[in-house]
Design a protein around this motif. Structure first.
Motif, PDB file in Angstrom:
ATOM      1  N   ARG A 136      34.768  40.076  48.530  1.00  0.00           N
ATOM      2  CA  ARG A 136      33.940  39.081  47.849  1.00  0.00           C
ATOM      3  C   ARG A 136      32.474  39.250  48.214  1.00  0.00           C
ATOM      4  NH1 ARG A 136      31.848  37.027  44.310  1.00  0.00           N
ATOM      5  NH2 ARG A 136      31.109  34.890  44.252  1.00  0.00           N
ATOM      6  N   THR A 142      35.283  39.206  41.871  1.00  0.00           N
ATOM      7  CA  THR A 142      35.741  37.850  41.636  1.00  0.00           C
ATOM      8  C   THR A 142      37.071  37.642  42.345  1.00  0.00           C
ATOM      9  OG1 THR A 142      36.995  38.417  39.650  1.00  0.00           O
ATOM     10  CG2 THR A 142      34.651  37.899  39.358  1.00  0.00           C
ATOM     11  N   THR A 143      37.453  36.373  42.518  1.00  0.00           N
ATOM     12  CA  THR A 143      38.747  36.110  43.139  1.00  0.00           C
ATOM     13  C   THR A 143      39.883  36.663  42.283  1.00  0.00           C
ATOM     14  OG1 THR A 143      38.741  33.908  42.120  1.00  0.00           O
ATOM     15  CG2 THR A 143      37.971  34.074  44.383  1.00  0.00           C
ATOM     16  N   GLU A 144      39.702  36.691  40.965  1.00  0.00           N
ATOM     17  CA  GLU A 144      40.745  37.238  40.093  1.00  0.00           C
ATOM     18  C   GLU A 144      40.939  38.732  40.345  1.00  0.00           C
ATOM     19  OE1 GLU A 144      41.826  37.716  35.323  1.00  0.00           O
ATOM     20  OE2 GLU A 144      39.874  36.949  35.956  1.00  0.00           O
ATOM     21  N   GLU A 145      39.844  39.462  40.476  1.00  0.00           N
ATOM     22  CA  GLU A 145      39.941  40.896  40.724  1.00  0.00           C
ATOM     23  C   GLU A 145      40.579  41.180  42.078  1.00  0.00           C
ATOM     24  OE1 GLU A 145      36.097  42.558  38.184  1.00  0.00           O
ATOM     25  OE2 GLU A 145      35.799  41.698  40.168  1.00  0.00           O
ATOM     26  N   ALA A 147      42.670  39.239  43.619  1.00  0.00           N
ATOM     27  CA  ALA A 147      44.087  38.879  43.500  1.00  0.00           C
ATOM     28  C   ALA A 147      44.883  39.998  42.857  1.00  0.00           C
ATOM     29  CB  ALA A 147      44.226  37.587  42.681  1.00  0.00           C
ATOM     30  N   ARG A 148      44.306  40.654  41.837  1.00  0.00           N
ATOM     31  CA  ARG A 148      45.007  41.762  41.192  1.00  0.00           C
ATOM     32  C   ARG A 148      45.186  42.923  42.171  1.00  0.00           C
ATOM     33  NH1 ARG A 148      48.074  41.149  37.139  1.00  0.00           N
ATOM     34  NH2 ARG A 148      47.795  43.355  36.660  1.00  0.00           N
ATOM     35  N   GLU A 154      45.840  34.105  42.406  1.00  0.00           N
ATOM     36  CA  GLU A 154      44.402  33.904  42.538  1.00  0.00           C
ATOM     37  C   GLU A 154      44.083  32.702  43.427  1.00  0.00           C
ATOM     38  OE1 GLU A 154      40.485  33.285  39.652  1.00  0.00           O
ATOM     39  OE2 GLU A 154      42.458  33.725  38.797  1.00  0.00           O
ATOM     40  N   GLN A 158      41.555  32.520  46.711  1.00  0.00           N
ATOM     41  CA  GLN A 158      40.448  31.577  46.809  1.00  0.00           C
ATOM     42  C   GLN A 158      40.525  30.763  48.099  1.00  0.00           C
ATOM     43  OE1 GLN A 158      37.819  31.269  44.824  1.00  0.00           O
ATOM     44  NE2 GLN A 158      37.005  29.658  46.148  1.00  0.00           N
ATOM     45  N   ALA A 206      40.172  45.100  35.936  1.00  0.00           N
ATOM     46  CA  ALA A 206      39.989  44.290  34.734  1.00  0.00           C
ATOM     47  C   ALA A 206      38.674  44.667  34.076  1.00  0.00           C
ATOM     48  CB  ALA A 206      40.007  42.805  35.093  1.00  0.00           C
ATOM     49  N   ARG A 401      45.180  44.742  33.085  1.00  0.00           N
ATOM     50  CA  ARG A 401      44.045  43.883  32.756  1.00  0.00           C
ATOM     51  C   ARG A 401      42.810  44.704  32.374  1.00  0.00           C
ATOM     52  NH1 ARG A 401      44.934  38.835  35.101  1.00  0.00           N
ATOM     53  NH2 ARG A 401      43.085  38.178  33.935  1.00  0.00           N
TER      54      ARG A 401
END
Length: 435
Positions: A136, A142-145, A147-148, A154, A158, A206, A401
């Motif tokens: 981060r 991002t937290t989504e990336e 998480a993937r 996610e 976070q 993503a 993604r």
């Protein structure tokens, strides 16, 4: 025109963001506050630069703006917070009122970004939190990336990041490169973090772009700095070799339209020979230091198998399969097992690959992981089981993604459908390169 200026400012900020946070964390000893101050500097730039123009040194301007905001806040709270008051007094001791602050922003070993990585990898944090926080802060993911990358929800990522910031802020750590035993203790996590940043740039999880070169360049830069600091550490050299060798393929990995070109189809004359030489030199030094069985040295050796041959047809797949056997012994993860299956399928036939996939495809970590059905589709296609291969490619396309990967997998599925109609099977490369 205003929109163009704002986009330019935001692009500059993305480039400078990690360094800003690193320097501000050294000042405030609070990564959460450092992120807020960096964002404040962006807001100030968006207000002032459209009138004044982008300064000659935008990074220094942003740092100065954030630093002024930080000092103002410290002055307001110095009577209530002795720690902040002490930092403020240190910054005012020099004749010009800023010399001590400038010194505080300079890492004693030459790079505040590396100091931020070591701080984010502090033993106070769990392993998962260390990696997530550094991705981060340093990578700007991002937290989504993140998480993937971790195959993790996610919301969990976070929570890890928030808790990690609070823990580091409460500990009042100095954001600098540790020495001695503390540095050795945290080195493994630092290496993992740097490579995860590189990997996110090498194969974006993503978005529209397959590659995010800025992330890879930053990871390589940090890897080179770390190798300069620890020139006798085999795994540091192994990681550097791995990144240099993989980065050498960038120019050949995508077509002009941005679509993916698998390793067997790449024009190897476009591979960067300087990066290959650097990578092979670093690998040779790591092996000479006795690190041949380290996980990063083994992965670099795998990349070297491709870099050393001028044509895909000359690839030594049995050697690659053997290296993956050794890697799985020291990195027992589902992803390594998947890559091993790909290598064995190329060395010994698709049936061998399918047999190895059967051992891992029901694991929880592999559910919803696009590379697994993509690899299975490749094995099935080469085995002549076209309809089953098409279903796997379609499944993989729904899971990825990344838009470029989705286009690639959708095209492979369409090729299988055409093969069903005309009775011909094209057994060409059907997945992105895993190895």
């Amino acid at each position: 025109m205003a929109d163009e200026t704002h986009r330019a400012i935001e692009a500059v900020f993305r480039i400078q963001r990690a360094r800003l946070i690193a320097g501000l964390a050294r000042l405030t000893r609070d990564v959460g506050r450092a992120e807020d101050l960096a964002q404040d500097a962006l807001v100030i730039a968006l207000a002032e630069w459209p009138q004044s123009g982008v300064p000659r040194n935008p990074g220094a301007w942003l740092m100065a703006a954030a630093r002024r905001r930080a000092l103002d806040a410290l002055r307001h709270v110095r009577m209530r917070d002795r720690k902040h008051a002490a930092i403020l007094r240190e910054s005012q001791e020099a004749d010009d009122g800023h010399a001590a602050l400038e010194a505080a922003l300079d890492d004693e070993l030459g790079d505040e970004l590396l100091g931020l990585i070591f701080a984010a990898c502090h033993p106070l944090l769990s392993r998962e939190a260390r990696v997530a926080l550094t991705l981060r802060l340093l990578g700007g993911l991002t937290t989504e990336e993140i998480a993937r990358a971790f195959l993790t929800p996610e919301a969990t990522i976070q929570q890890r990041i928030v808790r990690a910031k609070r823990t580091l802020g409460g500990a009042g750590l100095r954001f600098e490169v540790p020495r001695g035993a503390a540095r050795a203790e945290r080195l493994g996590s630092v290496l993992e973090v740097i490579y995860l940043v590189f990997n996110e740039g090498y194969a974006a999880t993503a978005g529209e772009d397959l590659i995010r070169p800025a992330l890879c360049a930053e990871a390589q830069r940090l890897g080179r700095i770390l190798a300069g600091l620890l020139p006798e550490e085999p795994e540091v050299l192994g990681l550097l070799a791995l990144m240099e060798l993989q980065a050498s393929r960038f120019a050949a990995r995508t077509r002009r339209d941005g679509s993916l070109v698998p390793v067997p189809e790449q024009d190897r004359s476009r591979w960067d020979r300087l990066l290959i030489r650097r990578g092979l030199d670093a690998l040779a030094r790591a092996e000479a230091l006795g690190g041949a069985r380290g996980p990063y040295v083994l992965q670099a050796a795998l990349a070297a198998c491709h870099a050393r041959v001028p044509r895909a047809e000359a690839t030594d797949w049995p050697r690659i399969a053997a290296l993956y056997d050794r890697l799985l012994e020291v990195m027992t993860t589902p992803v390594v097992a998947l890559n091993r299956a790909v290598a064995h399928s190329m060395a010994f036939g698709p049936q061998q690959g399918l047999a190895l996939l059967a051992q891992i495809e029901d694991l929880p970590a592999m559910q919803g992981y696009a590379p697994l059905p993509a690899a299975k589709g490749d094995f099935l296609l080469r085995a002549g089981r076209v309809a089953e291969a098409r279903a796997c490619f379609e499944r993989a396309a729904t899971l990825t993604r990344n838009e470029r990967e989705r286009e690639f997998l959708t095209e492979r599925a369409a090729a299988c459908e055409r093969a069903d109609v005309d009775g011909k099977c094209d057994p060409g490369p059907a997945t992105k390169s895993y190895i």
